[in-house]
Design an enzyme around this catalytic site. Structure first.
Site, mmCIF file in Angstrom:
data_model
loop_
_atom_site.group_PDB
_atom_site.id
_atom_site.type_symbol
_atom_site.label_atom_id
_atom_site.label_comp_id
_atom_site.label_asym_id
_atom_site.label_seq_id
_atom_site.Cartn_x
_atom_site.Cartn_y
_atom_site.Cartn_z
ATOM 1 N N HIS A 181 -11.048 -3.514 3.151
ATOM 2 C CA HIS A 181 -10.978 -3.249 4.594
ATOM 3 C C HIS A 181 -11.830 -2.056 5.016
ATOM 4 O O HIS A 181 -11.884 -1.730 6.192
ATOM 5 C CB HIS A 181 -9.517 -3.017 4.987
ATOM 6 C CG HIS A 181 -8.948 -1.792 4.317
ATOM 7 N ND1 HIS A 181 -8.743 -1.726 2.961
ATOM 8 C CD2 HIS A 181 -8.591 -0.586 4.810
ATOM 9 C CE1 HIS A 181 -8.284 -0.533 2.647
ATOM 10 N NE2 HIS A 181 -8.178 0.187 3.752
ATOM 11 N N ASP A 182 -12.427 -1.350 4.055
ATOM 12 C CA ASP A 182 -13.266 -0.183 4.363
ATOM 13 C C ASP A 182 -14.757 -0.483 4.198
ATOM 14 O O ASP A 182 -15.577 0.432 4.365
ATOM 15 C CB ASP A 182 -12.933 0.977 3.409
ATOM 16 C CG ASP A 182 -11.540 1.549 3.615
ATOM 17 O OD1 ASP A 182 -11.015 1.450 4.736
ATOM 18 O OD2 ASP A 182 -10.996 2.098 2.641
ATOM 19 N N ASP B 81 -3.162 4.557 -2.155
ATOM 20 C CA ASP B 81 -4.229 5.096 -1.318
ATOM 21 C C ASP B 81 -4.670 6.490 -1.791
ATOM 22 O O ASP B 81 -3.812 7.363 -2.000
ATOM 23 C CB ASP B 81 -3.687 5.190 0.120
ATOM 24 C CG ASP B 81 -4.771 5.440 1.150
ATOM 25 O OD1 ASP B 81 -5.676 4.600 1.268
ATOM 26 O OD2 ASP B 81 -4.712 6.487 1.830
ATOM 27 N N GLU C 221 -6.510 3.934 -5.738
ATOM 28 C CA GLU C 221 -7.801 4.019 -5.043
ATOM 29 C C GLU C 221 -8.363 5.410 -5.312
ATOM 30 O O GLU C 221 -7.747 6.414 -4.935
ATOM 31 C CB GLU C 221 -7.630 3.798 -3.539
ATOM 32 C CG GLU C 221 -8.985 3.673 -2.846
ATOM 33 C CD GLU C 221 -9.014 4.219 -1.435
ATOM 34 O OE1 GLU C 221 -9.929 3.851 -0.684
ATOM 35 O OE2 GLU C 221 -8.130 5.036 -1.080
ATOM 36 N N ASP D 247 0.855 -1.174 0.000
ATOM 37 C CA ASP D 247 0.000 0.000 0.000
ATOM 38 C C ASP D 247 0.897 1.231 0.000
ATOM 39 O O ASP D 247 1.808 1.336 0.825
ATOM 40 C CB ASP D 247 -0.870 -0.012 1.274
ATOM 41 C CG ASP D 247 -2.300 0.377 1.000
ATOM 42 O OD1 ASP D 247 -2.513 1.476 0.449
ATOM 43 O OD2 ASP D 247 -3.204 -0.403 1.347
HETATM 44 O O1 TEU Z 1 -9.768 5.226 2.038
HETATM 45 C C1 TEU Z 1 -10.227 6.382 1.407
HETATM 46 C C2 TEU Z 1 -11.602 6.724 1.588
HETATM 47 O O2 TEU Z 1 -12.124 7.453 0.778
HETATM 48 C C3 TEU Z 1 -12.330 6.192 2.752
HETATM 49 O O3 TEU Z 1 -12.451 7.153 3.716
HETATM 50 C C4 TEU Z 1 -13.632 5.695 2.281
HETATM 51 O O4 TEU Z 1 -14.474 6.738 1.930
HETATM 52 C C5 TEU Z 1 -14.329 4.933 3.330
HETATM 53 O O5 TEU Z 1 -13.435 4.258 4.096
HETATM 54 C C6 TEU Z 1 -15.251 3.933 2.657
HETATM 55 O O6 TEU Z 1 -16.224 3.586 3.521
HETATM 56 C C7 TEU Z 1 -8.398 5.033 2.151
HETATM 57 C C8 TEU Z 1 -8.107 3.778 2.937
HETATM 58 O O7 TEU Z 1 -8.578 2.672 2.227
HETATM 59 C C9 TEU Z 1 -8.707 3.919 4.308
HETATM 60 O O8 TEU Z 1 -8.582 2.744 5.065
HETATM 61 C C10 TEU Z 1 -8.011 5.075 4.995
HETATM 62 O O9 TEU Z 1 -8.641 5.320 6.231
HETATM 63 C C11 TEU Z 1 -8.045 6.347 4.156
HETATM 64 O O10 TEU Z 1 -7.743 6.131 2.784
HETATM 65 C C12 TEU Z 1 -7.015 7.325 4.659
HETATM 66 O O11 TEU Z 1 -5.730 6.873 4.353
#
Ligand code: TEU
Ligand code: CA
Length: 560
Positions: free
Chosen positions: A332-333, A205, A260, A103
């Protein structure tokens, strides 16, 4: 770009398995998953057939956002292991034909990164301009009205130097200033450092947020997304930085890169992933993730299959021969797909297989999130204290301020919290699902007695073996080309229960039919059946006219 087949790349038929290290496998009993724990499970991933691992961040970090806040890009967080462990992971994976994708979190660093500590120390520090510092408005308020994903405002006041700094995420995640060439060079050096160790690539990211317009204008869009996004998402500067990164770093290696990119349309998708533009291999779009919610305002919407099909087909068709898709249900989100789009009770196994089939027969590179191959489900949370994620806590507060009862707020989080994905992987029916011999950092889901990897690998009817077969089809000689490179065509766009599409390549044709409903359905398809390639029920199928579909049935047919 009008040829039948794009110039081939190794990642075109790759299948990626995502690991969230904290929750994957704990080797030393401290309750936190770690790199040696991943090495122990490489044979498991190999058995599934995935040939790339995307590793969520393992770098040194104060863990405000579980590693997405990095304080040293060239060190491993001690709770995850050592640099020697990381190098061993790369070598051991390579022995099994698996590449490691790391990442790359470079929109922001941790506020504990030495760069930021210096930057913050005084207005004339040489690193001051490595981050985004601005004077207050005359009345002392923020430089503009931008919001943040994890706090109400995107600006944090620094008393000591009398300026605000920008953070699109938490205040412990200050945004780097990509307009400064020294910052870009430092990032490129760090990328070379890792790529030289034999990495397979990077997942980048929120990479579409690195280009901030130099005048930092006020946001005008407040009814969708985080205010300010029209200025910082997909800015032309971001494309320019990515092309520079490609020239200075990526062009020297044969790697997979996936950006992403929330707030993207298929046009953006083509800009990022068209091979001739030299930016990234592919992106993660979010259009299908906002289909059942308005995330920023914590509002739930009903899932609409017609809309879902329109989104997915648009990406399939618009990027065909012009870019490359990534395919995902989970990460993971996101909450668990089977709980969100399937049925995690009576039809858990069937509907998890259905979701896998519907997605994996599309064109693009599929990503499987740890536990998805087991049909792992959402966990039921009852109180805010059970959540770990800073985003859950922020949304909870916002909902209460909006007048929701705590019970209603928890109900929303039970649908959409990121913690559902972060609950430890269920390996066996032993204590703590075999994840740890200690106390897990986030409590396990109590359904691990039924749902676990040991059970699934031993049961030929499991979700695991279905996913294994999907991967085998994509990578096999017989159907590989049609699955990877075939043309896509959606059938019956208005059908609200059944998702049917065709893939065709060099005279070979596949028909994929997936019943997204709990009810039996009957449909007619005007093709002659050559072969049933894969089915999530045992029933014999002899004809495609008056085809009966059982609840959540998904079948892949070879047709003429
Ligand atoms: O996620 C980016 C992001 O846009 C998230 O806030 C997203 O909207 C949300 O999690 C979806 O439900 C990335 C990473 O994947 C996330 O884990 C990090 O918290 C974020 O960036 C900050 O680095
Ligand atoms: Ca550990």
């Amino acid at each position: 770009m009008s040829t039948e087949k794009l110039a081939p790349h190794w990642w075109h038929n790759a299948v990626v398995y995502q690991i969230y290290p904290r929750s994957f496998n704990d080797s030393n009993g401290d309750g936190i998953g770690d790199i040696p724990g991943i090495i122990e499970k490489l044979d498991y991933i190999n058995k599934l057939g995935a040939n790339v691992i995307w590793l969520s961040p393992v770098y040194k970090s104060p863990m405000d956002d579980n590693g997405y806040d990095i304080s040293d890009y060239c060190e491993i967080a001690p709770e995850f292991g050592t640099m020697a462990d990381m190098e061993r992971l790369i070598t051991e994976a390579d022995k099994r034909g698996i590449k490691i994708v790391m990442d790359l979190v470079v929109n922001h660093t941790s506020d504990e990164h030495p760069w930021f500590i210096e930057s913050k120390s005084s207005k004339d520090n040489p690193k001051r301009d490595w981050y985004i510092w601005k004077d207050p408005k005359e009345d002392g308020s923020e430089p503009n009205n931008w919001e943040s994903f994890f706090t109400p405002k995107a600006w944090e006041w620094d008393e000591n130097t009398g300026q605000y700094y920008l953070h699109l995420f938490s205040s412990k995640q200050p945004d780097l200033n990509w307009a400064n060439p020294e910052v870009r060079e430092a990032v490129y050096d760090m990328m070379h450092f890792w790529l030289k160790k034999g990495l397979g690539g990077f997942r980048m990211d929120v990479i579409n947020m690195i280009g901030k317009p130099s005048d930092f204008p006020d946001a005008t869009i407040f009814d969708s997304g985080v205010a300010g996004w029209e200025h910082w998402a997909n800015n032309l500067l971001c494309h320019q930085y990515l092309r520079e990164m490609h020239e200075k770093v990526l062009s020297h290696y044969d790697v997979l890169t996936v950006g992403e990119t929330p707030f993207t349309t298929t046009l953006d998708g083509r800009y990022y992933s068209n091979p001739a533009r030299n930016e990234v291999s592919m992106i993660f779009h979010f259009e299908h993730m906002s289909i059942d919610r308005e995330e920023h305002n914590a509002v739930r919407k009903p899932f609409d299959l017609v809309e879902f099909k329109a989104i997915m087909s648009k990406w399939q068709d618009d990027l065909y021969q012009k870019g490359w898709n990534s395919l995902y249900w989970n990460n993971h989100d996101q909450p668990r797909a089977v709980s969100r789009y399937g049925d995690d009770k009576e039809y858990r196994i069937i509907s998890a297989k259905m979701l896998g089939t519907a997605l994996h027969m599309m064109s693009g590179t599929p990503y499987i999130y740890q536990g998805e191959e087991l049909g792992m489900t959402n966990k039921h949370f009852t109180d805010i204290s059970e959540f770990n994620d800073l985003m859950a806590k922020f949304h909870y507060k916002k909902m209460l301020e909006r007048g929701l009862t705590p019970q209603k707020a928890i109900e929303f989080l039970n649908y959409f919290s990121r913690d559902h994905a972060r609950v430890p992987v269920q390996w066996s029916n032993e204590a703590n699902a075999g994840f740890t011999s200690g106390t897990p950092w986030l409590a396990v889901n109590n359904n691990y007695m039924q749902i676990n990897a040991e059970q699934a690998t031993n049961d030929s009817d499991s979700v695991f073996h279905h996913y294994r077969q999907l991967i085998e089809l994509r990578q096999g000689d017989e159907y590989g080309d049609v699955i990877v490179y075939g043309k896509h065509q959606l059938l019956d766009p208005e059908d609200a229960d059944v998702y049917a599409y065709l893939r065709s390549y060099n005279g070979k044709m596949l028909l994929i039919v997936a019943n997204f409903s709990k009810k039996s359905q009957t449909r007619d398809y005007d093709f002659s059946l050559k072969k049933v390639v894969l089915n999530n029920y045992d029933d014999e199928v002899s004809s495609l006219s008056a085809l009966s579909l059982r609840p959540y049935q998904a079948t892949i047919f070879e047709v003429e």
